[in-house]
Design a protein around this motif. Structure first.
Motif, mmCIF file in Angstrom:
data_model
loop_
_atom_site.group_PDB
_atom_site.id
_atom_site.type_symbol
_atom_site.label_atom_id
_atom_site.label_comp_id
_atom_site.label_asym_id
_atom_site.label_seq_id
_atom_site.Cartn_x
_atom_site.Cartn_y
_atom_site.Cartn_z
ATOM 1 N N ILE A 89 0.838 -1.206 0.000
ATOM 2 C CA ILE A 89 0.000 0.000 0.000
ATOM 3 C C ILE A 89 0.871 1.253 0.000
ATOM 4 C CG2 ILE A 89 -1.625 1.357 1.393
ATOM 5 C CD1 ILE A 89 -2.880 -1.346 2.250
ATOM 6 N N ILE A 90 1.863 1.281 0.862
ATOM 7 C CA ILE A 90 2.764 2.442 0.912
ATOM 8 C C ILE A 90 3.514 2.577 -0.412
ATOM 9 C CG2 ILE A 90 4.766 3.469 2.055
ATOM 10 C CD1 ILE A 90 3.837 2.058 4.632
ATOM 11 N N GLY A 91 3.944 1.460 -0.984
ATOM 12 C CA GLY A 91 4.630 1.496 -2.272
ATOM 13 C C GLY A 91 3.741 2.006 -3.395
ATOM 14 N N ALA A 92 2.472 1.587 -3.391
ATOM 15 C CA ALA A 92 1.537 2.068 -4.416
ATOM 16 C C ALA A 92 1.278 3.560 -4.260
ATOM 17 C CB ALA A 92 0.229 1.286 -4.330
ATOM 18 N N ILE A 93 1.107 4.014 -3.034
ATOM 19 C CA ILE A 93 0.909 5.446 -2.792
ATOM 20 C C ILE A 93 2.129 6.222 -3.261
ATOM 21 C CG2 ILE A 93 0.709 7.196 -0.972
ATOM 22 C CD1 ILE A 93 -1.048 5.164 0.557
ATOM 23 N N HIS A 94 3.307 5.705 -2.998
ATOM 24 C CA HIS A 94 4.533 6.392 -3.422
ATOM 25 C C HIS A 94 4.624 6.455 -4.951
ATOM 26 C CE1 HIS A 94 8.578 7.902 -3.187
ATOM 27 N NE2 HIS A 94 8.999 6.923 -3.990
ATOM 28 N N SER A 95 4.337 5.351 -5.614
ATOM 29 C CA SER A 95 4.411 5.340 -7.078
ATOM 30 C C SER A 95 3.407 6.291 -7.715
ATOM 31 C CB SER A 95 4.162 3.925 -7.606
ATOM 32 O OG SER A 95 5.157 3.058 -7.166
ATOM 33 N N ILE A 96 2.182 6.274 -7.212
ATOM 34 C CA ILE A 96 1.144 7.167 -7.746
ATOM 35 C C ILE A 96 1.497 8.617 -7.471
ATOM 36 C CG2 ILE A 96 -1.273 7.859 -7.466
ATOM 37 C CD1 ILE A 96 -1.855 4.830 -6.977
ATOM 38 N N SER A 97 2.034 8.895 -6.293
ATOM 39 C CA SER A 97 2.400 10.267 -5.939
ATOM 40 C C SER A 97 3.532 10.795 -6.815
ATOM 41 C CB SER A 97 2.819 10.348 -4.478
ATOM 42 O OG SER A 97 1.774 9.981 -3.638
ATOM 43 N N VAL A 98 4.536 9.967 -7.059
ATOM 44 C CA VAL A 98 5.650 10.393 -7.907
ATOM 45 C C VAL A 98 5.164 10.645 -9.330
ATOM 46 C CG1 VAL A 98 7.810 9.619 -8.965
ATOM 47 C CG2 VAL A 98 7.452 9.319 -6.527
ATOM 48 N N ALA A 99 4.348 9.726 -9.845
ATOM 49 C CA ALA A 99 3.817 9.905 -11.198
ATOM 50 C C ALA A 99 2.942 11.157 -11.282
ATOM 51 C CB ALA A 99 3.029 8.676 -11.621
ATOM 52 N N GLY A 100 2.097 11.376 -10.280
ATOM 53 C CA GLY A 100 1.246 12.566 -10.266
ATOM 54 C C GLY A 100 2.050 13.850 -10.176
ATOM 55 N N THR A 101 3.110 13.843 -9.383
ATOM 56 C CA THR A 101 3.973 15.014 -9.267
ATOM 57 C C THR A 101 4.617 15.346 -10.601
ATOM 58 O OG1 THR A 101 4.442 14.490 -6.955
ATOM 59 C CG2 THR A 101 5.971 15.979 -8.053
ATOM 60 N N VAL A 102 5.128 14.336 -11.279
ATOM 61 C CA VAL A 102 5.794 14.564 -12.567
ATOM 62 C C VAL A 102 4.800 15.051 -13.619
ATOM 63 C CG1 VAL A 102 7.012 13.404 -14.452
ATOM 64 C CG2 VAL A 102 7.666 12.953 -12.089
ATOM 65 N N VAL A 103 3.631 14.432 -13.678
ATOM 66 C CA VAL A 103 2.625 14.834 -14.669
ATOM 67 C C VAL A 103 2.162 16.264 -14.406
ATOM 68 C CG1 VAL A 103 0.263 14.385 -15.464
ATOM 69 C CG2 VAL A 103 1.878 12.497 -15.234
ATOM 70 N N CYS A 104 1.856 16.590 -13.160
ATOM 71 C CA CYS A 104 1.428 17.957 -12.826
ATOM 72 C C CYS A 104 2.515 18.976 -13.166
ATOM 73 C CB CYS A 104 1.061 18.065 -11.355
ATOM 74 S SG CYS A 104 -0.520 17.358 -10.932
ATOM 75 N N LEU A 105 3.746 18.645 -12.840
ATOM 76 C CA LEU A 105 4.850 19.555 -13.131
ATOM 77 C C LEU A 105 5.005 19.776 -14.634
ATOM 78 C CD1 LEU A 105 7.057 21.224 -11.778
ATOM 79 C CD2 LEU A 105 8.546 19.238 -11.949
ATOM 80 N N CYS A 106 4.870 18.718 -15.416
ATOM 81 C CA CYS A 106 4.968 18.854 -16.875
ATOM 82 C C CYS A 106 3.838 19.702 -17.436
ATOM 83 C CB CYS A 106 4.970 17.481 -17.534
ATOM 84 S SG CYS A 106 6.460 16.536 -17.239
ATOM 85 N N ILE A 107 2.620 19.487 -16.959
ATOM 86 C CA ILE A 107 1.473 20.258 -17.462
ATOM 87 C C ILE A 107 1.591 21.717 -17.053
ATOM 88 C CG2 ILE A 107 -1.035 20.531 -17.322
ATOM 89 C CD1 ILE A 107 -1.221 17.478 -17.050
ATOM 90 N N ILE A 108 1.980 21.985 -15.812
ATOM 91 C CA ILE A 108 2.133 23.359 -15.359
ATOM 92 C C ILE A 108 3.208 24.072 -16.166
ATOM 93 C CG2 ILE A 108 2.936 24.772 -13.406
ATOM 94 C CD1 ILE A 108 1.558 22.682 -11.570
ATOM 95 N N THR A 109 4.312 23.394 -16.413
ATOM 96 C CA THR A 109 5.385 23.986 -17.214
ATOM 97 C C THR A 109 4.911 24.264 -18.634
ATOM 98 O OG1 THR A 109 7.006 22.798 -15.899
ATOM 99 C CG2 THR A 109 7.756 23.686 -18.001
ATOM 100 N N TYR A 110 4.172 23.349 -19.214
ATOM 101 C CA TYR A 110 3.641 23.543 -20.569
ATOM 102 C C TYR A 110 2.680 24.730 -20.608
ATOM 103 C CZ TYR A 110 1.004 22.796 -24.829
ATOM 104 O OH TYR A 110 0.383 22.978 -26.028
ATOM 105 N N LEU A 111 1.789 24.827 -19.612
ATOM 106 C CA LEU A 111 0.821 25.932 -19.607
ATOM 107 C C LEU A 111 1.497 27.289 -19.398
ATOM 108 C CD1 LEU A 111 -2.130 24.368 -17.578
ATOM 109 C CD2 LEU A 111 -2.012 24.801 -20.038
ATOM 110 N N GLN A 112 2.574 27.323 -18.629
ATOM 111 C CA GLN A 112 3.254 28.575 -18.416
ATOM 112 C C GLN A 112 4.040 29.021 -19.635
ATOM 113 O OE1 GLN A 112 5.616 28.136 -14.872
ATOM 114 N NE2 GLN A 112 3.910 28.686 -13.520
ATOM 115 N N ASN A 113 4.516 28.087 -20.422
ATOM 116 C CA ASN A 113 5.299 28.429 -21.601
ATOM 117 C C ASN A 113 4.463 28.634 -22.849
ATOM 118 O OD1 ASN A 113 7.708 28.372 -20.243
ATOM 119 N ND2 ASN A 113 8.017 26.209 -20.580
ATOM 120 N N SER A 114 3.158 28.338 -22.796
ATOM 121 C CA SER A 114 2.331 28.535 -23.988
ATOM 122 C C SER A 114 1.534 29.809 -23.932
ATOM 123 C CB SER A 114 1.414 27.344 -24.180
ATOM 124 O OG SER A 114 0.533 27.191 -23.088
#
Length: 114
Positions: A89-114
């Motif tokens: 459970i802790i491992g799944a939460i960690h994996s989902i959190s890391v993936a969510g952090t990376v995806v959010c960061l990529c989208i935010i960066t894309y929106l700021q540069n467009s």
């Protein structure tokens, strides 16, 4: 409602969850698995000197059978053998959190540069 403020809040939630789950996983799960691996006569990874670099290897070994093959750096067979449900459970939460952090960061960066 604009998308950018929502994504920033979501990014912070994922980031906090990533830090919390990484601390919990290294303090609870990795210690437990290493202790049981030593009982089986298998040493934990020697290249991880307590900094948590092996956490992603442990998580992949718990969830993906292909990651359980023994290599010179890491033997994942014993990780899956000794992982408890709380570790998964802790491992799944960690994996989902890391993936969510990376995806959010990529989208935010894309929106700021467009």
């Amino acid at each position: 409602m604009e998308l950018a403020p929502f994504l920033i809040y979501l990014f912070y939630i994922f980031l906090i969850s990533t830090f919390a789950s990484s601390i919990l996983f290294s303090r609870i799960s990795i210690k437990y698995i290493n202790k049981n691996m030593e009982k089986d006569g298998v040493d934990p990874p020697s290249w991880d000197r307590g900094i948590g670099a092996s956490a992603s290897f442990y998580i992949f070994a718990m969830f993906f059978e292909r990651s359980r093959t023994p290599t010179p750096m890491f033997d994942g067979r014993f990780v899956a053998k000794h992982a408890r449900p709380v570790d998964k459970i802790i491992g799944a939460i960690h994996s989902i959190s890391v993936a969510g952090t990376v995806v959010c960061l990529c989208i935010i960066t894309y929106l700021q540069n467009s």
